[in-house]
Motif scaffolding. Structure first.
Motif, short mmCIF file in Angstrom:
data_model
loop_
_atom_site.label_atom_id
_atom_site.label_comp_id
_atom_site.label_asym_id
_atom_site.label_seq_id
_atom_site.Cartn_x
_atom_site.Cartn_y
_atom_site.Cartn_z
N PRO A 67 0.84 -1.22 0.00
CA PRO A 67 0.00 0.00 0.00
C PRO A 67 0.86 1.25 0.00
N TYR A 68 0.41 2.28 -0.72
CA TYR A 68 1.20 3.51 -0.83
C TYR A 68 0.33 4.74 -1.04
N ILE A 69 0.92 5.87 -0.71
CA ILE A 69 0.33 7.19 -0.96
C ILE A 69 1.32 7.96 -1.81
N ILE A 70 0.85 8.66 -2.82
CA ILE A 70 1.73 9.51 -3.63
C ILE A 70 1.70 10.93 -3.09
N VAL A 71 2.88 11.50 -2.90
CA VAL A 71 3.04 12.90 -2.53
C VAL A 71 3.66 13.62 -3.71
N GLY A 72 2.94 14.53 -4.34
CA GLY A 72 3.43 15.19 -5.54
C GLY A 72 3.48 16.70 -5.40
N TYR A 73 4.65 17.27 -5.72
CA TYR A 73 4.82 18.72 -5.66
C TYR A 73 4.64 19.33 -7.05
N SER A 74 3.76 20.32 -7.17
CA SER A 74 3.59 21.11 -8.40
C SER A 74 3.34 20.18 -9.59
N LEU A 75 4.26 20.12 -10.56
CA LEU A 75 4.08 19.21 -11.69
C LEU A 75 3.93 17.77 -11.21
N GLY A 76 4.68 17.38 -10.20
CA GLY A 76 4.55 16.03 -9.66
C GLY A 76 3.15 15.76 -9.13
N GLY A 77 2.51 16.78 -8.57
CA GLY A 77 1.14 16.65 -8.10
C GLY A 77 0.16 16.52 -9.26
N ARG A 78 0.41 17.26 -10.32
CA ARG A 78 -0.47 17.16 -11.50
C ARG A 78 -0.36 15.79 -12.16
N ILE A 79 0.86 15.24 -12.16
CA ILE A 79 1.05 13.89 -12.70
C ILE A 79 0.37 12.86 -11.80
N ALA A 80 0.43 13.07 -10.48
CA ALA A 80 -0.26 12.18 -9.54
C ALA A 80 -1.77 12.19 -9.78
N LEU A 81 -2.32 13.37 -10.02
CA LEU A 81 -3.76 13.48 -10.31
C LEU A 81 -4.13 12.70 -11.57
N TYR A 82 -3.34 12.88 -12.62
CA TYR A 82 -3.62 12.18 -13.87
C TYR A 82 -3.53 10.67 -13.67
N TYR A 83 -2.51 10.24 -12.98
CA TYR A 83 -2.30 8.81 -12.71
C TYR A 83 -3.47 8.22 -11.92
N ALA A 84 -3.89 8.94 -10.88
CA ALA A 84 -4.91 8.42 -9.99
C ALA A 84 -6.32 8.52 -10.56
N LEU A 85 -6.63 9.61 -11.27
CA LEU A 85 -8.01 9.90 -11.65
C LEU A 85 -8.33 9.77 -13.13
N GLN A 86 -7.31 9.72 -13.99
CA GLN A 86 -7.55 9.70 -15.42
C GLN A 86 -7.07 8.41 -16.08
N SER A 87 -5.89 7.98 -15.72
CA SER A 87 -5.29 6.82 -16.36
C SER A 87 -5.98 5.52 -15.95
N LEU A 88 -6.01 4.57 -16.88
CA LEU A 88 -6.59 3.25 -16.61
C LEU A 88 -5.51 2.24 -16.24
N LEU A 89 -4.29 2.72 -16.04
CA LEU A 89 -3.18 1.84 -15.69
C LEU A 89 -3.43 1.18 -14.33
N PRO A 90 -2.88 -0.02 -14.12
CA PRO A 90 -3.00 -0.65 -12.80
C PRO A 90 -2.28 0.18 -11.75
N LYS A 91 -2.90 0.35 -10.60
CA LYS A 91 -2.35 1.23 -9.58
C LYS A 91 -1.99 0.50 -8.29
N GLY A 92 -2.12 -0.84 -8.31
CA GLY A 92 -1.79 -1.59 -7.11
C GLY A 92 -2.63 -1.12 -5.94
N GLN A 93 -2.00 -0.92 -4.80
CA GLN A 93 -2.73 -0.51 -3.59
C GLN A 93 -2.54 0.98 -3.32
N LEU A 94 -2.88 1.79 -4.29
CA LEU A 94 -2.85 3.25 -4.08
C LEU A 94 -3.94 3.63 -3.09
N LYS A 95 -3.54 4.26 -1.98
CA LYS A 95 -4.48 4.56 -0.92
C LYS A 95 -4.87 6.04 -0.85
N GLY A 96 -4.14 6.90 -1.56
CA GLY A 96 -4.47 8.32 -1.52
C GLY A 96 -3.36 9.13 -2.18
#
Length: 254
Positions: A67-96
């Motif tokens: 299980p993991y949480i992504i912490v993203g700063y600025s561009l890293g945060g925007r990439i985290a948003l896309y990964y979590a909410l837009q992409s259909l890629l497998p995310k394993g145990q993403l918790k937040g």
């Protein structure tokens, strides 16, 4: 135990998080370089989907099914948003996800056109101009207006040293690939998702503080800091991360 996965911003690399990781010990942490940055200097992408595909592979290789949480700063945060909410890629145990000064997206085509023109202006400058000169102008932007002369000079020297190996061409390519103009607007998805999302913003970062307040985000304000809270007030940033982790542990027990 939940693992924290850190994504840095434009111009940075995974070493930007070393002081945060040290303060969080013994909490397990993983820092990932974005494409065109750090050890991923030779990784090329042309859009958000390719970017999150690379990030996903890095996360799955390092974490497996933990299980993991992504912490993203600025561009890293925007990439985290896309990964979590837009992409259909497998995310394993993403918790937040924890967003630090990340833009949720633009609302109109006019805004997107203006942002694209602005990002292409900077992309061309990073590709062609003297790196120190470009960075000096970059850190004159309003989002960095809270920095005094000494702080601005220190960060310019740091970024110049970091980018000297590749020059500014890699930054130019990343700007073109992940311009905010290309990003979906995530406001509604942030409001409706069941995935916990936390927002960290500096008290002097008026633009992003307004984003947090106006959109009623679950946010924390970091005193004595601007856009880059984890660099400007690392102790408070770590304190907030610990609060978030305790929140997860409490919810898990319930």
């Amino acid at each position: 135990m939940i693992i924290l996965v850190f994504l840095h911003g434009l111009l940075g690399d995974k070493s930007d998080w070393k002081h945060i990781v040290a303060k969080l010990s013994p909490i397990p942490c993983v820092c990932v370089d974005l494409p065109f940055h750090g050890d991923a200097q030779n990784i090329t992408v042309s859009n958000f989907e390719e970017t999150v595909c690379y990030i996903s592979k890095q996360i799955q290789n390092k974490l497996s099914q933990k299980p993991y949480i992504i912490v993203g700063y600025s561009l890293g945060g925007r990439i985290a948003l896309y990964y979590a909410l837009q992409s259909l890629l497998p995310k394993g145990q993403l918790k937040g996800i924890v967003l630090e000064g990340a833009n949720l997206g633009l609302t109109s085509q006019i805004e997107k056109l203006q942002r694209w023109e602005n990002d292409m202006y900077w992309a061309n400058r990073f590709a062609k101009d003297n790196l120190y000169s470009v960075l000096n102008d970059w850190y004159q932007q309003s989002v960095f207006s809270h920095l005094d002369m000494e702080q601005r000079e220190n960060i310019i020297k740091k970024r110049t040293a970091l980018l000297n190996k590749s020059g500014g061409k890699s930054i130019s390519l990343m700007l073109k690939a992940t311009s905010l103009a290309k990003q979906p607007n995530f406001i509604e998805k942030v409001r409706s998702t069941l995935l916990p999302i936390y927002y960290i913003v500096g008290e002097k970062d008026h633009k992003f503080k307004n984003i947090a307040i106006n959109n009623q985000l679950n946010h924390y304000i970091v005193e004595q800091s601007g856009h880059n809270t984890h660099q400007e007030n690392p102790s408070k940033f770590v304190e907030i991360l610990n609060i978030i982790l305790k929140d997860f542990e409490m919810n898990k027990k319930e």
